[in-house]
Design a protein around this motif. Sequence first.
Motif, PDB file in Angstrom:
ATOM      1  N   GLY A 179       8.477  -0.508 -10.659  1.00  0.00           N
ATOM      2  CA  GLY A 179       8.738   0.624  -9.788  1.00  0.00           C
ATOM      3  C   GLY A 179       9.029   0.201  -8.369  1.00  0.00           C
ATOM      4  N   TYR A 180       8.945   1.153  -7.475  1.00  0.00           N
ATOM      5  CA  TYR A 180       9.211   0.867  -6.068  1.00  0.00           C
ATOM      6  C   TYR A 180       8.460   1.869  -5.201  1.00  0.00           C
ATOM      7  CZ  TYR A 180      12.613   4.616  -6.741  1.00  0.00           C
ATOM      8  OH  TYR A 180      13.202   5.809  -7.039  1.00  0.00           O
ATOM      9  N   PRO A 181       8.219   1.510  -3.975  1.00  0.00           N
ATOM     10  CA  PRO A 181       7.493   2.407  -3.078  1.00  0.00           C
ATOM     11  C   PRO A 181       8.435   3.009  -2.037  1.00  0.00           C
ATOM     12  CG  PRO A 181       7.276   0.185  -2.279  1.00  0.00           C
ATOM     13  CD  PRO A 181       8.336   0.164  -3.337  1.00  0.00           C
ATOM     14  N   HIS A 182       7.952   3.953  -1.302  1.00  0.00           N
ATOM     15  CA  HIS A 182       8.672   4.364  -0.111  1.00  0.00           C
ATOM     16  C   HIS A 182       7.702   4.293   1.064  1.00  0.00           C
ATOM     17  CE1 HIS A 182       7.538   8.887   0.028  1.00  0.00           C
ATOM     18  NE2 HIS A 182       6.604   8.196  -0.548  1.00  0.00           N
ATOM     19  N   LYS A 183       8.278   4.335   2.258  1.00  0.00           N
ATOM     20  CA  LYS A 183       7.426   4.164   3.441  1.00  0.00           C
ATOM     21  C   LYS A 183       6.970   5.507   3.967  1.00  0.00           C
ATOM     22  CE  LYS A 183       8.567  -0.353   4.568  1.00  0.00           C
ATOM     23  NZ  LYS A 183       9.161  -1.383   5.347  1.00  0.00           N
ATOM     24  N   VAL A 184       5.713   5.562   4.298  1.00  0.00           N
ATOM     25  CA  VAL A 184       5.142   6.790   4.840  1.00  0.00           C
ATOM     26  C   VAL A 184       4.493   6.433   6.163  1.00  0.00           C
ATOM     27  CG1 VAL A 184       3.494   8.644   4.447  1.00  0.00           C
ATOM     28  CG2 VAL A 184       4.602   7.553   2.508  1.00  0.00           C
ATOM     29  N   GLU A 185       4.710   7.258   7.160  1.00  0.00           N
ATOM     30  CA  GLU A 185       4.101   6.978   8.448  1.00  0.00           C
ATOM     31  C   GLU A 185       2.870   7.841   8.635  1.00  0.00           C
ATOM     32  OE1 GLU A 185       6.469   5.468  11.214  1.00  0.00           O
ATOM     33  OE2 GLU A 185       5.492   6.272  12.989  1.00  0.00           O
ATOM     34  N   GLU A 186       1.770   7.181   8.969  1.00  0.00           N
ATOM     35  CA  GLU A 186       0.518   7.907   9.159  1.00  0.00           C
ATOM     36  C   GLU A 186      -0.075   7.479  10.491  1.00  0.00           C
ATOM     37  OE1 GLU A 186      -2.594   7.608   6.051  1.00  0.00           O
ATOM     38  OE2 GLU A 186      -1.204   8.848   4.901  1.00  0.00           O
ATOM     39  N   ASN A 187      -0.061   8.346  11.455  1.00  0.00           N
ATOM     40  CA  ASN A 187      -0.550   8.046  12.810  1.00  0.00           C
ATOM     41  C   ASN A 187       0.054   6.758  13.360  1.00  0.00           C
ATOM     42  OD1 ASN A 187      -2.262  10.260  12.467  1.00  0.00           O
ATOM     43  ND2 ASN A 187      -3.829   8.941  11.574  1.00  0.00           N
ATOM     44  N   GLY A 188       1.351   6.652  13.228  1.00  0.00           N
ATOM     45  CA  GLY A 188       2.026   5.483  13.790  1.00  0.00           C
ATOM     46  C   GLY A 188       1.877   4.223  12.959  1.00  0.00           C
ATOM     47  N   TYR A 189       1.274   4.340  11.799  1.00  0.00           N
ATOM     48  CA  TYR A 189       1.096   3.182  10.946  1.00  0.00           C
ATOM     49  C   TYR A 189       1.921   3.385   9.677  1.00  0.00           C
ATOM     50  CZ  TYR A 189      -1.413  -0.559   8.546  1.00  0.00           C
ATOM     51  OH  TYR A 189      -1.754  -1.710   7.889  1.00  0.00           O
ATOM     52  N   THR A 190       2.709   2.400   9.329  1.00  0.00           N
ATOM     53  CA  THR A 190       3.598   2.548   8.190  1.00  0.00           C
ATOM     54  C   THR A 190       2.923   2.062   6.910  1.00  0.00           C
ATOM     55  OG1 THR A 190       5.351   2.010   9.733  1.00  0.00           O
ATOM     56  CG2 THR A 190       5.939   2.138   7.407  1.00  0.00           C
TER      57      THR A 190
END
Lengths: 590, 390
Positions: A179-190
């Motif tokens: 599979g593969y992931p996607h990037k999520v930003e959480e409080n400025g942290y990827t």
Amino acid sequence: MNRQSHRQVKQFLLLFVVILAAFLLFLGVVIGNIISPKQLPSLYTKRTTKAMRGSIITADGFHVAKSQKLYKAVVDTRYIDKEKLDLFIALFSIYADIPEKKVRQRLKKRRGSVVLSYDIPQKEAQYLKQLSRELRRFKVFKSIKNPKTGIYTLRALSVIESGEDRIYPYGDALTPVIGYPHKVEENGYTLSKGVKGLEKRFESELEARKEGVISGQRDVLGYMILNKESYIKEPLDGMDIKLTINLSLQLRLEKMLEKMKKKMGAKEVFLTVMDSSSGRVLALASSNRYLPEHIRRKDYPSLNTSAIEFSFEPGSVIKPITFAILLQNKLVNPYEIVNGHKGRFKIGRKTVTDEHKFTWLSAEDVIVHSSNVGMAQLAQRLDGGTFHEGLLRFGFAHKSTPDLVYEKRGSIPPSIKLENEIYKATTSYGYGMRVNLMQLIRAYSTFNNQGKRVEPYLVEAFIDRGEEIKTQHEEPVRVIDSATATRMQRILIKTVLKGTGKAAITPGLVVGGKTGTAHLVEKGRYVQKYNTSFLGFANDKTHRYTIGVVVRQPQKNHFASQTAVPVFKKAVDIMIRENYLEPDIVKQSR
Amino acid sequence: MMHSADRTLFTLVSILVTSAIVLVYSMSEYIILHDNLKDLHFFLRELTYGCMAVFIMWFLSLQDPDKWIKPLGFGLFFGSLFLMMAMPFFSEPFVHAVGGAKRWIRIAGFSLAPVEFFKIGFVWFLAWSFSRKIKHKPGSTLAEEFIAFLPYGALFGFVMILIAIFQNDLGQVMVLGMTMIVMLTFAGSSVRFFFTVFLAIIAAAIVFIVSKHHRIERIKSWWAVAQDSVLSILPPDMAEKLRVPIDVVPYQIGHSLNAIHHGGVIGTGLADGGFKLGYLSDVHTDFILAGTAEEFGFMGILFIVVVFILLILRLFKIANRSKNKTFSLFVLGIALLIAFSFFLNSYGISGITPIKGIAVPFLSYGGSQIIAASIGIGMVLMISKKVDLT
């Protein structure tokens, strides 16, 4: 003299009283200062460390997916001493491995806080932190006075965790299963979050759990002092996943599938190798893969794991299943004679035809030579309920493995429809139903496992802080009697030795299996496009594997015996080379 | 007839020296890390100085004051005066300058602050001279007293130039000046004259402070801290007029007060202070009392103050009982040097007065200061043998 001395004593006394008073004033002020309320600057500091996503590890110990922490370097241009700007740029460039020109450009972009780089790997980040300390010592940064508060502040180069990067060190290996992931930003942290495949299925296990905390006394520059008062809690990373899949076998199979795909001009060739007694999937390979770190538009069709997400009309590979249901219900004798009707047989309005025309043949040869006519007639002995129930027991129309997501379960005709003689006929040789490869593998495992169906699985264990937690699996389900299974196994071996599977013959191994070729439907009509498949097993003295191959739309040849079977044979050969199977050559030559 | 040297005095000073070794060990933690020095850099040096100090006191206490005091006193006076006069003409590496002020001279691998030795020599010189020239004459006019004082005033003026201007060390000059006028009074000058000179010195000090920018800044930074408590007793509208905007962060005083507050009554415990970690600069030297207050609390400060009070009391007793006028004045002078240095430092770090960079006698880190002071005490111990203290 006496008067003189008297005066002196008085003087000393007076002076001592004054001095004593002066000491008391100091003590008084100290007490006053201690008692009066006061806002002290904090002498403590707290630093958090983000936890990381777990890795995906193959059975042979390769980290096929892992996370890496990234850092960003931030500097406030206003605090850099203009005369030392060049020094700063030169040093930063060396430490961060970014060209000087680029650093200069970024610094010029604006006054104030500037991010010099977002994706600095851990090692470089360590160097940069050291550099920041050194720069401070060399006074490259100068403090600035805030015109409002009059307070001087100083901001040096800061290196902060900016996120994590998911890396796949072996490129396209084990895709699309992984599979593969996607990037999520959480409080400025990827962060990386799974979108497909194992990354998605085990998101909650892989996911970073709790960030680490270090807190303690600090010095004036904010450096922490680690002593008995300091508190350290290590970050709780996500669990690692240990797969049943062997990377070395997987890679060789993938290479072979790629070659075979080209050779046959097929859309895709994929296969699954499973241990028949346990359900451990040793390889789940496809010719169509992609780089999870760089997915391009043309990769989109390859993103699905065909073994579970591609459901198709299986064709003749279903014949052994139907035959096993007949055998189990004592509705057929393998040695009875069946009328071949010279390759053409009418059921109602439907005409069933055979590639190879027979006048008379034994019931088991219906499988061996893949006679639709024979199968259609035998299937009439089943009532709809029994047939439907039988197919369900083999696991069709149900999820095959718990370890993959987005499985297409396919469908089988309902009992009522199977009362109809035409439905009975077409279903008996694998038309009018949809299955996926993993379901077929599970169904075929019964023939190679004394009649018990095993659940295919890809995850051997979760590794939590170095401790392996084995995964739990469904108990094998009895589908047919052991005797029926043995009978079926013999028929499938004969199919390889005498029938459509001849290309799979491997000296020293027990190989059996059944070919399947299925017409494709486009806009409701059967067209001249085919999917071919071969489902079977390869055993030596100690190992029993169920192997399934699907070739989608081979162009040069649409016979399974010349497409799917050679792929199967090559897979078996690779398994021999990789010591998964040991041919008993001595016995054979005797 | 000779008594044995005063054990009480020796013990009190030894207590201070020992405390200093422990305090310097704890207080130097941050600077060692900051400057990449060896772990025990300051501790080992302070230990050496402390041992030398105790040895010097012991050695001098054994000597005959009639033979030793005079040459030692004049030796210190002229020797250090000569060095201080020569210093402005030297440059690195023979002298060590801080902020343009040449305060240390390198002799045989050691950095020496001549002013510390000069203070002892100066006190000896004053004691020697005052005991011969200044007599208590009731009824003498202010003019007569002024004429008698004039040579000393001139000498002091010269010394002031050397120390305050060339070494930029106003604190030492203040200590010397105050010591001088108190000694003058004890030598026989009138109280009236004392106050006249005192006012003159204050006037001079104001001129001196106003003449240099950094001195004004220091006063301002002190006021920034002190104003809150002072203005709080005035009516609000009047207070507002007197309030100066805080221009300079009163960094040193601020953190010094923070450290004292943080220590509370019993302190954070040895080595557990927080403000000594870079917040308080010079915590092992000029701000050692603030560091002590943080780690040992008010109890620690009280202990040190009590030792100093006993020390001063003991010195006064020796001075008072000494039959030799010169010796008596000398011992008084030593007591005053110690007391005034302590006040200048402690008032500075507690925000009572502006900060003056001056060492706490025996406690602050620094070889010259400890050794010079122990020579002074050694001389007193010598004298104490001639004094009946029972």
